[in-house]
Design an enzyme around this catalytic site. Structure first.
Site, PDB file in Angstrom:
ATOM      1  N   ASP A  44       0.677  -1.166  -0.118  1.00 30.20           N
ATOM      2  CA  ASP A  44       0.038  -0.189  -0.138  1.00 30.20           C
ATOM      3  C   ASP A  44       0.726   1.224   0.143  1.00 30.20           C
ATOM      4  OD1 ASP A  44      -1.952  -1.811   0.076  1.00 30.20           O
ATOM      5  OD2 ASP A  44      -3.038  -0.615   1.892  1.00 30.20           O
ATOM      6  N   CYS A  83      -4.057  -6.088  -3.549  1.00 31.98           N
ATOM      7  CA  CYS A  83      -2.956  -6.859  -3.066  1.00 31.98           C
ATOM      8  C   CYS A  83      -3.026  -8.278  -3.513  1.00 31.98           C
ATOM      9  CB  CYS A  83      -3.062  -7.086  -1.410  1.00 31.98           C
ATOM     10  SG  CYS A  83      -2.970  -5.554  -0.554  1.00 31.98           S
ATOM     11  N   HIS A 144      -0.941 -13.631   1.173  1.00 34.71           N
ATOM     12  CA  HIS A 144      -2.169 -13.281   0.919  1.00 34.71           C
ATOM     13  C   HIS A 144      -2.669 -13.876  -0.283  1.00 34.71           C
ATOM     14  CE1 HIS A 144      -5.302  -9.862   0.892  1.00 34.71           C
ATOM     15  NE2 HIS A 144      -5.719 -10.653   1.213  1.00 34.71           N
ATOM     16  N   HIS A 298       0.574  -0.969   5.380  1.00 33.27           N
ATOM     17  CA  HIS A 298      -0.728  -1.375   5.503  1.00 33.27           C
ATOM     18  C   HIS A 298      -1.503  -0.981   6.793  1.00 33.27           C
ATOM     19  CE1 HIS A 298      -4.614  -3.725   5.026  1.00 33.27           C
ATOM     20  NE2 HIS A 298      -4.085  -3.879   3.576  1.00 33.27           N
ATOM     21  N   ASP A 350       2.938  -3.042  -4.017  1.00 34.09           N
ATOM     22  CA  ASP A 350       2.212  -3.881  -4.639  1.00 34.09           C
ATOM     23  C   ASP A 350       1.430  -2.904  -5.370  1.00 34.09           C
ATOM     24  OD1 ASP A 350       0.795  -3.123  -2.332  1.00 34.09           O
ATOM     25  OD2 ASP A 350       0.425  -4.896  -1.807  1.00 34.09           O
ATOM     26  N   HIS A 351       0.840  -1.938  -5.395  1.00 31.63           N
ATOM     27  CA  HIS A 351       0.079  -1.044  -5.942  1.00 31.63           C
ATOM     28  C   HIS A 351       0.114   0.538  -5.217  1.00 31.63           C
ATOM     29  CE1 HIS A 351      -2.534  -1.746  -2.410  1.00 31.63           C
ATOM     30  NE2 HIS A 351      -2.376  -2.905  -2.653  1.00 31.63           N
ATOM     31  N   LYS A 375      -5.302   3.148  -4.615  1.00 28.54           N
ATOM     32  CA  LYS A 375      -5.677   1.551  -4.247  1.00 28.54           C
ATOM     33  C   LYS A 375      -7.123   1.494  -4.787  1.00 28.54           C
ATOM     34  CE  LYS A 375      -5.848  -1.617  -0.660  1.00 28.54           C
ATOM     35  NZ  LYS A 375      -5.574  -2.004   0.728  1.00 28.54           N
TER      36      LYS A 375
END
Length: 590
Positions: A44, A83, A144, A298, A350-351, A375
């Site tokens: 995140d 994610c 995840h 996160h 991851d983003h 996100k």
């Protein structure tokens, strides 16, 4: 005569051979044999939260040092804005919908450790290929990607089934439910509805019983018993999962064994750092792959006491600065073991950052710099443009900046080729080997088109028109921001992928990202002479791309994401699942 001739040729050839041997590691990538890999993936983190990408208030000296000593990518793109699908693409080098790891519904990530969906066993991760190449492979931190399929111990989605020799961390993801002092986060709106329904049914039952006792209504006791039984079963059916989220999802594992259930958040950062350094020390004498998958940044933003209050951006800034310190500790461990020149280090997120994540006046989500959105938004740059930094001294030129479209999926073929392996030939691999671009052997990325999905819904497409140096992007679907003009979906917490919360564009919104990276001024046929040509070109690319897609089982279907008690990882006898197998005293000094 023969001896003189041989001696003459030896005098000429020998220096030439030695010269070639000395130059080989720097000029011939094929002769660089099996470097170590340290892959650092934040969670995140917004691209605007790092110093080397323009932030001048959050201190990230260690990440900045990586960029100074290596190569920084400015158009590094995640294959998904959330994610689970983004990480599936990272691990496999494929768009997540090719493996069924993107959703047709609103549940766009793995939702429970006890769900049955996850990264399919028939997918081949880069870790699995490196394992076959003789590498020691370790994953520390967040997974995840699912755990089990049919039974509590089949571990069909577990990291050890996907090429990792060693796993320590969370099989799920960090959520606010993991911190007892935080407001519950998981399915918050749905839980409110369940509580309301329970109260209504309970009140109806109580009213019927009182009415029967006072003689105001004539109801048979058998009917009242059935109603009371239904009320109890309804409550148990949902409270057995949502009432114990911290126990079911907030766990730590070492390989297949559970070490903490629930996790002790005060020491999580120290444990992850210790495990990462220990993995490097244990495997320094053979090629290794360390995938350090951070829980930072996160929510609930687990931050140790020594970093609290240090930044100018509250708890979020503190958390990012602590993650940067962790990066520095890992780099120091690599240097200490004399592995710096034989190790390729990679850092990314991851983003994009979660703009809507707020508690009152506290901003708990990241910042995406000049890029629109964040996100969960599959099309806007803020959701998918992420930091991308590589360092490999002596092989990659230091202080280099590359403004070419690249993808997190590119790590797959890059790592596989450097390890001496080959990518699978029985499936489509969407990533491209980055080494020629990183070394300056080629001027342009191999990507001509990148497809930006929100769930299984195609929202936008990027076209890299190499002959003009232009990067066009067409948006077919965009989320409706609320309140209007706010830049995010603050009333929902997440922007949706479909339904009433999105706008479909015909013709598409078109931007020229190399001129308008903020996507502020959409082009039209009146303002851009190439508008129709670009839209037709992208349209044909979409048709060709869709011909490469084949139906696969939906890993994130409702039936796969719901909680199933028989799949719940448990360190005791279900449902009595709690344990703490870590010795706290070992980690105080980290």
């Amino acid at each position: 005569m023969i001896w003189q001739l041989t001696s003459h040729w030896s005098a000429v050839v020998t220096p030439l051979i030695f010269g070639l041997l000395l130059q080989a590691p720097f000029t011939q990538p094929s002769t660089i044999t099996q470097p170590n890999f340290v892959l650092l993936l934040a969670d995140d983190l917004g691209i605007g939260d790092i110093g080397c990408y323009g932030n001048d208030t959050i201190r990230t000296p260690n990440i900045d040092r990586l960029a100074k000593e290596g190569v920084k990518l400015t158009q590094h793109i995640a294959a998904a804005p959330l994610c689970t699908p983004s990480r599936a693409a990272f691990l496999t080098g494929r768009y997540p919908l090719r493996s069924g790891m993107d959703a047709i519904n609103d549940y766009r990530v793995i939702f429970w450790n006890a769900g049955s969906g996850g990264l399919p066993p028939n997918e081949t991760t880069f870790a699995k290929i490196l394992q076959h190449q003789g590498y020691s492979t370790g994953l520390i931190g967040k997974w995840h990607q699912g755990v089990n399929c049919e039974s509590r111990n089949d571990h069909c989605h577990h990291p050890l089934k996907h090429g990792f020799d060693y796993f320590y961390g969370m099989p799920f993801t960090l959520i606010s439910d993991c911190e007892p002092t935080e407001t519950p986060e998981m399915d918050r709106a749905f839980r409110r509805k369940l509580w309301l329904s329970t109260q209504v049914i309970g009140l109806l039952t109580l009213t019927a019983v009182l009415g029967r006792l006072t003689g105001l209504i004539s109801v048979h006791w058998k009917a009242l018993t059935c109603l009371a039984g239904f009320s109890l079963l309804f409550f148990i059916s949902w409270f057995s999962s949502y009432g114990f989220v911290r126990y079911w999802n907030c766990i730590m594992m070492r390989n297949h064994g559970i070490t903490e259930q629930p996790m002790v958040t005060d020491r999580t950062t120290s444990l992850i750092l210790r495990e990462s350094i220990s993995f490097i020390e244990r495997n320094k004498h053979k090629p290794f792959l360390l995938f350090l998958s951070f829980l930072h940044s996160h929510t609930p933003l687990l931050t140790t006491e020594k970093f609290l209050g240090r930044s100018r951006h509250g708890l979020y800034g503190d958390n990012v600065e602590e993650m940067d310190w962790m990066v520095g500790q890992v780099l120091d461990a690599v240097d200490k073991e004399g592995l710096k020149d034989t190790t390729l280090v990679y850092f990314a997120s991851d983003h994009g950052g979660w703009l809507e994540r707020q508690e009152g006046e506290r901003q708990l989500g990241g910042w995406n710099g000049i890029y629109k959105g964040g996100k969960a938004m599959g099309g806007w740059e803020g959701g998918i443009r992420v930091p991308g930094i590589f360092r490999w001294p002596g092989v990659l030129p230091a202080g280099t900046v590359i403004d070419e479209p690249t993808s997190l999926m590119d790590i797959y073929p890059t790592v596989v080729h450097l390890a001496g392996g080959t990518v699978p030939q029985d499936r489509v691999i969407d990533g491209r080997d980055l080494l020629p671009l990183l070394r300056g052997a080629v001027a342009h990325s191999e990507h001509e088109f990148l497809f930006h999905y929100c769930g299984v819904h195609l929202h936008a497409v990027r076209w890299h028109q190499k002959d003009r140096g232009a990067v066009w992007k067409a948006h077919y679907v965009t989320p409706i921001f609320s309140p209007p003009g706010a830049g995010a979906c603050y009333d929902r917490g997440f922007c949706p992928c479909f339904g009433e919360g999105v706008t479909h564009h015909e013709p598409p919104l078109l931007f020229e990202l190399s001129q308008d990276p903020s996507e502020a001024k959409p082009l039209s046929a009146d303002t851009e002479p190439l508008f129709d040509t670009v839209i037709r070109k992208i349209g044909r690319a979409i048709e060709e791309h869709r011909r490469t897609l084949t139906p696969v089982p939906e890993q994130l279907s409702v039936s796969n994401v719901v909680w199933k008690p028989w799949l719940q990882p448990c360190c005791g006898t279900f449902p009595f699942c709690w344990c703490d197998k870590e010795d706290d005293n070992k980690y105080v000094g980290l």
